[in-house]
Design an enzyme around this catalytic site. Sequence first.
Site, PDB file in Angstrom:
ATOM      1  N   THR A  97       0.808  -1.222   0.000  1.00 33.48           N
ATOM      2  CA  THR A  97       0.000   0.000   0.000  1.00 33.48           C
ATOM      3  C   THR A  97       0.838   1.268   0.000  1.00 33.48           C
ATOM      4  O   THR A  97       0.295   2.360  -0.049  1.00 33.48           O
ATOM      5  CB  THR A  97      -0.947   0.042   1.217  1.00 33.48           C
ATOM      6  OG1 THR A  97      -0.156   0.171   2.417  1.00 33.48           O
ATOM      7  CG2 THR A  97      -1.825  -1.195   1.281  1.00 33.48           C
ATOM      8  N   ARG A  98       2.159   1.146   0.077  1.00 33.10           N
ATOM      9  CA  ARG A  98       3.041   2.311   0.118  1.00 33.10           C
ATOM     10  C   ARG A  98       3.985   2.292  -1.089  1.00 33.10           C
ATOM     11  O   ARG A  98       4.374   1.224  -1.551  1.00 33.10           O
ATOM     12  CB  ARG A  98       3.872   2.326   1.403  1.00 33.10           C
ATOM     13  CG  ARG A  98       3.052   2.362   2.677  1.00 33.10           C
ATOM     14  CD  ARG A  98       2.384   3.731   2.867  1.00 33.10           C
ATOM     15  NE  ARG A  98       1.611   3.779   4.090  1.00 33.10           N
ATOM     16  CZ  ARG A  98       0.296   3.575   4.152  1.00 33.10           C
ATOM     17  NH1 ARG A  98      -0.396   3.299   3.072  1.00 33.10           N
ATOM     18  NH2 ARG A  98      -0.338   3.657   5.303  1.00 33.10           N
TER      19      ARG A  98
ATOM     20  N   HIS B  68      -3.296  -3.737   7.377  1.00 28.79           N
ATOM     21  CA  HIS B  68      -3.600  -4.172   6.011  1.00 28.79           C
ATOM     22  C   HIS B  68      -3.606  -5.691   5.892  1.00 28.79           C
ATOM     23  O   HIS B  68      -3.044  -6.398   6.722  1.00 28.79           O
ATOM     24  CB  HIS B  68      -2.583  -3.581   5.029  1.00 28.79           C
ATOM     25  CG  HIS B  68      -2.505  -2.093   5.100  1.00 28.79           C
ATOM     26  ND1 HIS B  68      -1.333  -1.403   4.927  1.00 28.79           N
ATOM     27  CD2 HIS B  68      -3.445  -1.150   5.355  1.00 28.79           C
ATOM     28  CE1 HIS B  68      -1.550  -0.111   5.052  1.00 28.79           C
ATOM     29  NE2 HIS B  68      -2.825   0.069   5.324  1.00 28.79           N
TER      30      HIS B  68
ATOM     31  N   HIS C 118      -0.247  11.129   4.574  1.00 29.98           N
ATOM     32  CA  HIS C 118      -1.150  10.028   4.916  1.00 29.98           C
ATOM     33  C   HIS C 118      -2.512  10.628   5.243  1.00 29.98           C
ATOM     34  O   HIS C 118      -2.612  11.520   6.088  1.00 29.98           O
ATOM     35  CB  HIS C 118      -0.578   9.255   6.109  1.00 29.98           C
ATOM     36  CG  HIS C 118      -1.300   7.984   6.404  1.00 29.98           C
ATOM     37  ND1 HIS C 118      -2.514   7.960   7.045  1.00 29.98           N
ATOM     38  CD2 HIS C 118      -0.972   6.694   6.150  1.00 29.98           C
ATOM     39  CE1 HIS C 118      -2.904   6.702   7.182  1.00 29.98           C
ATOM     40  NE2 HIS C 118      -1.990   5.925   6.642  1.00 29.98           N
TER      41      HIS C 118
END
Length: 178
Positions: free
Chosen positions: A71-72, A106, A169
């Site tokens: 996700t990053r 996650h 974020h």
Amino acid sequence: MKFELGFGSGVQALNVPDQNMMGVLTPNPVAHDLMNEEEVLRALRNPIGSPRLSEIVRPGEKIAIVTSDITRPMPTYRVMPALLDELYAAGIRAEDITLVFALGSHRKMTDEERRHLAGERAFHEIKCVDGDPSDCVHVGVTKHGTPVDIVRCVAEANRRICLGNIEYHYFAGYSGGA
């Protein structure tokens, strides 16, 4: 106005009518000398305020490298070759290195995602695992009573190397950093 945005592993095109446009925000230019792998090598060879990593680690130590999950936008696959070379030069064996993907809240990643993030070399040379919240070591509580539990392979490592990027974020303000 036509836009192309990164979406998954591809690009998604869209059109926004000009009358609906207030403006387009773009990042400020940032001057830099090196990029990607070259900058990783420079940083490993010339750390700020610290001896080189190869002067800190010792043969026989267990090394946990903690990095972001899918996700990053952390390009772990670009960092790992030079990082592995630095560790190997210090006598660290591949079987003593674990790359841990920090999932947070996650989902677990697929093997394909782990391979992509780690890069082919790291994926095949060292152990690459998702952080497992069901296998943690309780190390105490904060002064406010919050329990502190660390993924076992990270808690039990002799050395921990944390990779990551600093980015905006939506929920936390900014993520990454120490």
